[in-house]
Design a protein around this motif. Structure first.
Motif, PDB file in Angstrom:
ATOM      1  N   ASP A   4      31.303 -38.852  42.770  1.00 26.87           N
ATOM      2  CA  ASP A   4      32.473 -37.990  42.761  1.00 26.87           C
ATOM      3  C   ASP A   4      33.768 -38.730  42.440  1.00 26.87           C
ATOM      4  O   ASP A   4      34.805 -38.091  42.268  1.00 26.87           O
ATOM      5  CB  ASP A   4      32.621 -37.275  44.107  1.00 26.87           C
ATOM      6  N   ARG A   5      33.739 -40.050  42.385  1.00 27.01           N
ATOM      7  CA  ARG A   5      34.941 -40.838  42.092  1.00 27.01           C
ATOM      8  C   ARG A   5      35.143 -40.947  40.581  1.00 27.01           C
ATOM      9  O   ARG A   5      34.177 -41.032  39.814  1.00 27.01           O
ATOM     10  CB  ARG A   5      34.837 -42.242  42.689  1.00 27.01           C
ATOM     11  N   SER A   6      36.387 -40.964  40.177  1.00 29.87           N
ATOM     12  CA  SER A   6      36.686 -41.016  38.740  1.00 29.87           C
ATOM     13  C   SER A   6      36.157 -42.302  38.107  1.00 29.87           C
ATOM     14  O   SER A   6      35.703 -42.275  36.953  1.00 29.87           O
ATOM     15  CB  SER A   6      38.182 -40.858  38.488  1.00 29.87           C
ATOM     16  N   SER A   7      36.187 -43.414  38.833  1.00 32.41           N
ATOM     17  CA  SER A   7      35.693 -44.659  38.244  1.00 32.41           C
ATOM     18  C   SER A   7      34.226 -44.532  37.838  1.00 32.41           C
ATOM     19  O   SER A   7      33.821 -45.022  36.781  1.00 32.41           O
ATOM     20  CB  SER A   7      35.885 -45.832  39.210  1.00 32.41           C
ATOM     21  N   TYR A   8      33.436 -43.862  38.661  1.00 35.09           N
ATOM     22  CA  TYR A   8      32.010 -43.680  38.383  1.00 35.09           C
ATOM     23  C   TYR A   8      31.824 -42.790  37.142  1.00 35.09           C
ATOM     24  O   TYR A   8      31.052 -43.115  36.237  1.00 35.09           O
ATOM     25  CB  TYR A   8      31.326 -43.067  39.597  1.00 35.09           C
TER      26      TYR A   8
END
Length: 135
Positions: free
Chosen positions: A27-31
């Motif tokens: 759910d994180r933008s980096s992922y």
């Protein structure tokens, strides 16, 4: 700072992207951004001392200085106060460029990169720019 043509050339010539601050949380933008870049054919190297197992199928490293191979782009997902140190590490390993995601750049980090001759992008999402420039 790189102009659009230089960004395009940096993306075109890159093969390996070290993602500093990559999370193992989908759910994180980096992922999501790292996954997108991986789907475009780039090798993603996770850099985060808190990761224990593979992320996006790649073994993480605690720091840039631990990576045993050449890195073309260092993509940064860290708070601005930590980015000058990331730039120092990118310079130490001879990375090709540093790319600071929106909200991560600091004038000090940009100045350090540019003074050392390292191409730098600040406040631009690497995935958005890839979609825009690599059609």
């Amino acid at each position: 700072m790189l102009n659009l043509d230089q960004m395009r050339e940096t993306l075109r010539n890159a093969r390996t992207i070290a993602v500093v601050g990559l999370s193992d949380d989908p759910d994180r933008s980096s992922y999501g951004i790292a996954g997108f870049m991986q789907a475009q054919g780039y090798r993603i190297i996770p850099v985060n001392p808190h990761l224990e197992g593979p992320v996006l199928g790649e073994q993480p490293y605690a720091s840039l200085r631990d990576i045993p191979e050449h890195v073309d782009i260092v993509n940064v997902f860290r708070r601005p106060e930590f980015v000058p140190e990331v730039v120092d590490d990118a310079l130490a390993i001879g990375a090709g460029a540093v790319w600071m995601q929106p909200g991560t750049s600091s004038p000090e980090a940009v100045a350090r990169a540019e003074q050392a001759g390292m191409p730098a992008v600040a406040d631009a999402c690497i995935a958005v720019m890839h979609r825009r420039l690599m059609r």
